[in-house]
Design a protein around this motif. Structure first.
Motif, PDB file in Angstrom:
ATOM      1  N   ARG A  40      30.778  42.113  61.763  1.00  0.00           N
ATOM      2  CA  ARG A  40      31.267  43.520  60.878  1.00  0.00           C
ATOM      3  C   ARG A  40      31.320  43.300  59.595  1.00  0.00           C
ATOM      4  O   ARG A  40      30.856  44.108  58.574  1.00  0.00           O
ATOM      5  CB  ARG A  40      32.664  43.616  60.862  1.00  0.00           C
ATOM      6  CG  ARG A  40      33.429  44.676  60.325  1.00  0.00           C
ATOM      7  CD  ARG A  40      34.995  44.986  60.229  1.00  0.00           C
ATOM      8  NE  ARG A  40      36.140  45.120  58.955  1.00  0.00           N
ATOM      9  CZ  ARG A  40      36.502  46.215  59.151  1.00  0.00           C
ATOM     10  NH1 ARG A  40      36.736  46.912  60.282  1.00  0.00           N
ATOM     11  NH2 ARG A  40      37.399  47.011  58.276  1.00  0.00           N
ATOM     12  N   ILE A  73      29.608  45.883  56.192  1.00  0.00           N
ATOM     13  CA  ILE A  73      30.954  46.528  55.009  1.00  0.00           C
ATOM     14  C   ILE A  73      29.450  46.718  53.461  1.00  0.00           C
ATOM     15  O   ILE A  73      30.662  47.404  53.428  1.00  0.00           O
ATOM     16  CB  ILE A  73      31.835  45.310  55.166  1.00  0.00           C
ATOM     17  CG1 ILE A  73      30.880  43.949  54.576  1.00  0.00           C
ATOM     18  CG2 ILE A  73      32.540  45.809  56.158  1.00  0.00           C
ATOM     19  CD1 ILE A  73      32.099  43.396  54.317  1.00  0.00           C
ATOM     20  N   HIS A  81      44.599  49.150  62.026  1.00  0.00           N
ATOM     21  CA  HIS A  81      45.361  48.180  61.076  1.00  0.00           C
ATOM     22  C   HIS A  81      44.735  47.272  61.230  1.00  0.00           C
ATOM     23  O   HIS A  81      44.099  47.060  63.157  1.00  0.00           O
ATOM     24  CB  HIS A  81      47.144  48.194  61.182  1.00  0.00           C
ATOM     25  CG  HIS A  81      47.647  47.294  59.472  1.00  0.00           C
ATOM     26  ND1 HIS A  81      47.214  47.934  58.669  1.00  0.00           N
ATOM     27  CD2 HIS A  81      48.292  46.084  59.737  1.00  0.00           C
ATOM     28  CE1 HIS A  81      48.149  47.273  57.647  1.00  0.00           C
ATOM     29  NE2 HIS A  81      48.218  46.339  58.530  1.00  0.00           N
ATOM     30  N   GLY A  82      44.382  46.156  60.748  1.00  0.00           N
ATOM     31  CA  GLY A  82      43.916  44.143  60.892  1.00  0.00           C
ATOM     32  C   GLY A  82      42.635  44.550  60.579  1.00  0.00           C
ATOM     33  O   GLY A  82      41.993  45.380  60.139  1.00  0.00           O
ATOM     34  N   ASN A  95      36.848  55.201  54.784  1.00  0.00           N
ATOM     35  CA  ASN A  95      36.695  56.120  53.223  1.00  0.00           C
ATOM     36  C   ASN A  95      35.655  57.200  53.176  1.00  0.00           C
ATOM     37  O   ASN A  95      35.094  57.869  52.527  1.00  0.00           O
ATOM     38  CB  ASN A  95      36.288  55.145  51.694  1.00  0.00           C
ATOM     39  CG  ASN A  95      37.956  53.831  51.756  1.00  0.00           C
ATOM     40  OD1 ASN A  95      38.788  54.988  51.746  1.00  0.00           O
ATOM     41  ND2 ASN A  95      37.908  52.935  50.593  1.00  0.00           N
ATOM     42  N   CYS A 146      39.267  39.427  53.398  1.00  0.00           N
ATOM     43  CA  CYS A 146      38.902  40.974  53.939  1.00  0.00           C
ATOM     44  C   CYS A 146      38.141  41.311  54.700  1.00  0.00           C
ATOM     45  O   CYS A 146      36.961  40.637  55.080  1.00  0.00           O
ATOM     46  CB  CYS A 146      38.404  40.712  52.028  1.00  0.00           C
ATOM     47  SG  CYS A 146      37.754  41.935  51.511  1.00  0.00           S
ATOM     48  N   VAL A 147      38.309  42.621  54.896  1.00  0.00           N
ATOM     49  CA  VAL A 147      37.590  43.156  55.994  1.00  0.00           C
ATOM     50  C   VAL A 147      36.655  44.262  55.457  1.00  0.00           C
ATOM     51  O   VAL A 147      36.140  45.143  56.462  1.00  0.00           O
ATOM     52  CB  VAL A 147      38.246  43.624  57.653  1.00  0.00           C
ATOM     53  CG1 VAL A 147      38.321  41.959  57.945  1.00  0.00           C
ATOM     54  CG2 VAL A 147      39.248  44.507  57.252  1.00  0.00           C
ATOM     55  N   GLY A 148      36.633  44.450  54.148  1.00  0.00           N
ATOM     56  CA  GLY A 148      35.887  45.533  53.555  1.00  0.00           C
ATOM     57  C   GLY A 148      36.240  47.390  54.094  1.00  0.00           C
ATOM     58  O   GLY A 148      35.936  47.721  53.857  1.00  0.00           O
ATOM     59  N   ALA A 149      38.043  47.177  54.394  1.00  0.00           N
ATOM     60  CA  ALA A 149      38.139  48.196  54.639  1.00  0.00           C
ATOM     61  C   ALA A 149      38.024  49.040  53.175  1.00  0.00           C
ATOM     62  O   ALA A 149      37.704  50.180  53.077  1.00  0.00           O
ATOM     63  CB  ALA A 149      38.616  48.604  55.489  1.00  0.00           C
ATOM     64  N   GLY A 150      38.183  48.843  51.718  1.00  0.00           N
ATOM     65  CA  GLY A 150      37.948  49.307  50.731  1.00  0.00           C
ATOM     66  C   GLY A 150      39.326  49.882  50.557  1.00  0.00           C
ATOM     67  O   GLY A 150      39.577  51.149  49.588  1.00  0.00           O
ATOM     68  N   GLN A 151      40.826  49.860  51.400  1.00  0.00           N
ATOM     69  CA  GLN A 151      41.916  50.209  51.118  1.00  0.00           C
ATOM     70  C   GLN A 151      42.892  50.149  49.483  1.00  0.00           C
ATOM     71  O   GLN A 151      42.827  51.206  48.772  1.00  0.00           O
ATOM     72  CB  GLN A 151      42.883  49.831  52.032  1.00  0.00           C
ATOM     73  CG  GLN A 151      42.869  50.467  53.597  1.00  0.00           C
ATOM     74  CD  GLN A 151      43.305  51.494  53.543  1.00  0.00           C
ATOM     75  OE1 GLN A 151      44.638  52.221  52.561  1.00  0.00           O
ATOM     76  NE2 GLN A 151      43.969  52.478  54.334  1.00  0.00           N
ATOM     77  N   CYS A 188      46.624  46.924  52.620  1.00  0.00           N
ATOM     78  CA  CYS A 188      45.397  45.777  52.839  1.00  0.00           C
ATOM     79  C   CYS A 188      44.786  45.410  54.907  1.00  0.00           C
ATOM     80  O   CYS A 188      46.551  44.817  54.633  1.00  0.00           O
ATOM     81  CB  CYS A 188      45.582  44.932  52.615  1.00  0.00           C
ATOM     82  SG  CYS A 188      43.883  43.535  52.900  1.00  0.00           S
ATOM     83  N   PRO A 189      44.763  45.668  54.863  1.00  0.00           N
ATOM     84  CA  PRO A 189      45.149  45.528  56.937  1.00  0.00           C
ATOM     85  C   PRO A 189      44.337  44.281  57.116  1.00  0.00           C
ATOM     86  O   PRO A 189      44.041  44.106  58.053  1.00  0.00           O
ATOM     87  CB  PRO A 189      43.636  46.446  57.519  1.00  0.00           C
ATOM     88  CG  PRO A 189      42.613  47.047  56.082  1.00  0.00           C
ATOM     89  CD  PRO A 189      43.759  46.496  54.738  1.00  0.00           C
TER      90      PRO A 189
END
Ligand code: HEM
Ligand code: SF4
Lengths: 395, 83
Positions: A99, A103, A339-340, A348, B24-29, B68-69
């Motif tokens: 992942r 990102i 989530h997670g 986004n 961080c998993v970079g989801a950008g929330q 934050c996930p």
């Protein structure tokens, strides 16, 4: 063989077909309940919002490893997906390493720089919608092409090939596809991507160029693995975004709320509420790696666990009067993107696509209306991405 | 889940935020929640754009931590003592 206790035979089925395409089926008990999967296997269905977040956060106890025999499939045709090795079906730390490579392509900054291109794509598709005139099907002409053209642009797939892409990913996603058909579509996309990746790199700026230069060249990832990653982005981001867009249009028309979507200052909140309501990825599967307890319920190692994102989004705790469509909720705590550690990498990007597509559509066609009743839009098979088959409109 | 409770703190107290780029998993929330506080490195992981924050930002950073996930954001009451 899994033995089915008689109590499980009496428990409700999950998933069930949605009667209304944007309302979850079932009315399952909260926060955790016993259900039966398509093959009769018993599973724990997590329906409470806080419990859902807790389970999804704990990837060590609730595994996503699709190759493990205990991983549950939500429909027969997903048994084939077990063979595809992508990080969506892996656990940390292996998951996270893959992942991490991607990102950087999805940062807020990257998504912001894509906005003008997305607007251009949306407007040129709308030109064609207008040209075809009232009666046109928005699924074929607008909601499916928008995310497909965007992901092609992001990855660096030539525009000329986007129809091939749409066609193949539709074959993978369609509830009516047989296992053989979707395997064939996977194969065709793989061969195409392999050829494309051989032309990538050498300082180019597309996502595939960057991945070839930075990851393949340094030996972090092999070319076949990169093909699988590109395939995941393509498949995970296409039908999901397309279906959310189609359901969003239908929902806004039913609510007579198109004008709100046309308002650039309010479209963001509209999109969040559409996401909460539609939850096109109705449920995500896991299995327990050890004996554990969730909301007072004891779950044994090897048990199937399904987190019903759609039900968690209708939990009256965080979402009072949950069935009411209300963009003023202002809450982003819906779990439509999960989530997670597995939370959607494209969240986004999807939001930007939905915001731009809805605001341009309702700005250009303010008198938009459904040409047929919602019941005739044709829902999707249970278990896959939820949505509609067609969206004929007039204006 | 344990979250810092703000009930007994006046909004004027500075708020301190920690981010853990390794989680961080970079989801950008977080960037969506407040792009003036949270940013992303070129690798896509979280980066704090400011150190100590005024108490008026407490609710927004607390929301970012809750959303934050990956539990990569923690909010503590006060700024770190100067070294
Ligand atoms: C409205 C549109 C979308 C919805 C509802 C959605 C939903 C989801 C959900 C629920 C997950 C978590 C799966 C799990 O926990 O097992 C997920 C993961 C993922 N999504 Fe999305 N998605 C959307 C759009 C996109 C887009 C546009 C892309 C990329 C271009 C994308 C790429 C991915 C990938 C790569 C993952 C795997 C992440 C991981 O396992 O770490 N999605 N998505
Ligand atoms: S919300 Fe959490 S996981 Fe997402 S980018 Fe920010 S710190 Fe990282």
């Amino acid at each position: 063989m899994i033995e089915i206790p008689s109590a499980a035979t009496a428990s409700p089925q999950y998933p069930q077909r949605r009667a209304c395409p944007y309302r979850p089926a079932g009315g399952y008990e909260r926060p955790v309940t016993r259900v039966r999967l398509y093959d009769g296997r018993p599973a724990w269905l997590v329906t409470g919002h806080e419990t859902a977040r807790q389970v999804l956060l704990d990837a060590a106890t609730f595994s996503s490893d699709r190759q493990h025999p205990a991983f549950p499939a939500l429909a027969a045709r997903f048994e084939a997906a077990r063979a595809v090795r992508n990080f969506i079906g892996m656990d940390p730390p292996e998951h996270t390493a893959q992942r991490r490579m991607l990102i950087s392509g999805f940062t807020a900054k990257r998504v912001a720089t894509l906005r003008p291109a997305i607007t251009e794509i949306v407007d040129s598709l709308l030109d064609e919608v207008v040209r075809r005139g009232p009666g046109v099907d928005l699924v074929a002409t607008f909601t499916l092409p928008v995310p497909s053209v965007v992901i092609c642009r992001l990855l660096g797939v030539p525009y000329a090939d986007h129809e091939f892409f749409e066609h193949q990913s539709r074959r993978i996603a369609a509830g009516t596809s047989t296992a053989a058909e979707s395997a064939d579509a996977f194969g065709q996309l793989k061969r195409y991507l392999l050829g494309l990746i051989e032309t990538k790199g050498r300082g180019g700026e597309d996502m595939l160029d960057v991945l070839v230069d930075e990851q393949v060249a340094t030996g972090t990832v092999t070319t076949p693995d990169l093909v699988d990653l590109a395939l995941l982005l393509l498949v995970a981001g296409h039908d999901t975004t397309a279906s959310t867009l189609a359901l969003g249009v239908a929902l806004l028309l039913e609510q007579d709320a198109g004008a709100v979507a046309a308002d650039p200052t309010r479209v963001g909140a509209v999109v969040e509420e559409i996401l909460r309501h539609t939850a096109v990825a109705d449920g995500v599967a896991r299995f327990a790696t050890r004996d554990t307890e969730v909301a007072g319920v004891r779950i044994a190692a090897g048990d199937a666990v399904v987190v019903a994102l759609s039900a968690a989004n209708r939990d009256p705790g965080p979402f009072p009067d949950p069935d009411r469509f209300d963009p003023r909720r202002g809450g982003r705590q819906h779990v439509t993107f999960g989530h997670g550690p597995h939370q959607c990498i494209g969240a986004n990007l999807a939001r930007a696509e939905l915001e731009i597509a809805l605001s341009r559509l309702f700005t250009r066609l303010p008198t938009l209306a459904l040409a047929v009743p919602v019941e005739e839009l044709g829902g999707k098979e249970a278990g896959g991405v939820q949505g509609v088959q067609r969206l004929p409109v007039t204006w | 889940m344990c979250r810092v409770s703000n009930a007994f703190r006046s909004p004027g107290d500075p708020v301190h935020v920690n981010v853990d780029a390794a989680r961080c998993v970079g989801a950008g929330q977080c960037v969506r929640t407040d792009p003036t506080v949270f940013g992303q490195s070129d690798e896509g992981t979280v980066r704090l754009l400011r150190g100590s924050l005024p108490g008026s930002l407490r609710s927004v950073v607390t929301e970012a931590a809750a959303l934050c996930p990956a539990q990569a954001i923690t909010v503590t009451g006060t700024a770190d003592p100067p070294h």
